[in-house]
Write an enzyme that holds these catalytic residues in place. Structure first.
Site, short mmCIF file in Angstrom:
data_model
loop_
_atom_site.label_atom_id
_atom_site.label_comp_id
_atom_site.label_asym_id
_atom_site.label_seq_id
_atom_site.Cartn_x
_atom_site.Cartn_y
_atom_site.Cartn_z
N ARG A 66 0.81 -1.22 0.00
CA ARG A 66 0.00 0.00 0.00
C ARG A 66 0.85 1.28 0.00
NH1 ARG A 66 -2.21 -4.08 1.73
NH2 ARG A 66 -0.50 -4.24 3.21
N THR A 67 1.84 1.33 0.88
CA THR A 67 2.61 2.58 1.00
C THR A 67 3.35 2.89 -0.30
OG1 THR A 67 2.87 2.25 3.38
CG2 THR A 67 4.36 3.80 2.32
N LYS A 107 25.51 -5.57 -3.46
CA LYS A 107 26.96 -5.57 -3.63
C LYS A 107 27.67 -4.94 -2.43
CE LYS A 107 26.50 -4.94 -8.66
NZ LYS A 107 26.81 -4.05 -9.80
N HIS A 113 5.83 6.38 11.17
CA HIS A 113 5.24 6.20 9.83
C HIS A 113 4.26 7.36 9.63
CE1 HIS A 113 4.01 4.48 6.20
NE2 HIS A 113 3.64 3.27 6.57
N ARG A 140 11.76 3.64 2.97
CA ARG A 140 11.38 2.71 4.04
C ARG A 140 12.60 1.87 4.36
NH1 ARG A 140 6.08 -1.05 4.36
NH2 ARG A 140 5.31 0.99 5.05
#
Length: 305
Positions: free
Chosen positions: A57-58, A86, A135, A107
């Site tokens: 959703r985000t 890497k 959040h 995030r």
């Protein structure tokens, strides 16, 4: 009414005026989010997304929001296939994507990652969740959902249920709700109750709240029931997760015939039965949609022309 924040890192950076500004702007954005109008405010602008943790959703609502505004999106939704594999460090990755874009959404599993990046790049940074921290855009869409369904954010009794220890959505939400005249009820197992530092902050802010361990006590008095899942990925010890898994499951019969607004940041696991979805007061899918106009409002406010 104006909005002066350059970055969206924590809801604690917001004033009540800032919150109300975003909610009011989101109302104007909603017809665009529904494809009823077309917007060109961010034509030629690029949003960079950096998602080190899974998201549906985000991430998709931020991408949708940017495209609804007329802009476009680059970045990654998982570490696989990037130079992170890497060994590239967060600082370097952010520096590179910031060179290509007009704002970053990040995030990360490390609390404080978004603020660290905001201190080190020259474009606006939006925190899309940092570990068990904050959040803020989820909080704003939660407030918008409550306002759209209840008509206001004052004089409400709101119960927050489930993982209150590790749940970054509720950590952000309680600080925002504290700006308004609400009563909060924290329902969780003792080992997953709201962190003591947040309890201390709310006490200093003279907020009205109680703590409980039983879900079905006095639901008739509640205006909004905010369910959360028990987050297996946040537990250092899997055995501790198994002790609390499935403790709170809401059934259709628990709220059918009431006017309780049921919310959930999603994804759900076993805390809401699927037959609850048919109830008019089950708002979690509308809540997910409201993430688009709210995130449109955020992006339009921080990305300058």
């Amino acid at each position: 009414m104006s909005f002066n924040l350059e970055n969206i890192i924590s809801i604690r950076d917001f004033s009540k005026n800032d919150v109300e500004y975003i909610l009011k702007k989101a109302e104007k954005m909603e017809p665009i989010a529904r494809s009823e109008k077309v917007c060109h405010e961010k034509d030629g602008k690029l949003l960079g997304v950096m998602f080190y943790e899974p998201s549906t959703r985000t991430r998709l609502s931020f991408e949708t929001a940017m495209k609804r505004l007329g802009g476009d999106v680059i970045g990654f939704g998982q570490k696989q296939g990037t130079s992170v594999q890497k060994g590239e460090v967060l600082y370097d990755t952010a520096q590179i994507i910031a060179q290509y874009t007009d704002a970053l959404v990040i995030r990360h599993d490390m609390e404080g990652a978004a603020r660290f990046i905001a201190d080190n790049v020259d474009v606006p940074v939006i925190n899309a969740g940092d570990g068990a921290g904050q959040h803020p855009s989820q909080t704003l869409l939660d407030l918008y959902t409550i306002k759209r369904t209840r008509g206001n954010l004052n004089n409400l009794k709101i119960a927050l249920v489930g993982d209150l220890k590790y749940g970054r959505t509720v950590h952000s939400l309680v600080y925002a709700l504290a700006m308004f005249n609400v009563e909060m009820i924290f329902i969780a197992p003792e080992e997953l109750q709201m962190p003591s530092e947040i309890i201390n902050d709310l006490t200093k802010m003279n907020c009205k709240f109680t703590q409980k361990s039983t879900l079905l006590d006095n639901l008739d008095d509640i205006d909004v029931l905010y369910m959360t899942r028990i987050q297996k990925e946040r537990f250092p010890d899997p055995k501790e997760y198994l002790k609390v898994k499935g403790q709170y499951t809401l059934k259709k019969s628990n709220i059918e015939g009431t006017d309780i607004i049921l919310m959930h940041p999603l994804p759900r696991v076993d805390e809401i039965d699927f037959d609850v979805d048919s109830l008019d007061n089950a708002m979690y899918f509308k809540q997910a949609f409201y993430g688009v106009p709210v995130r449109m409002a955020i992006l339009d406010s921080v990305i300058k022309k």
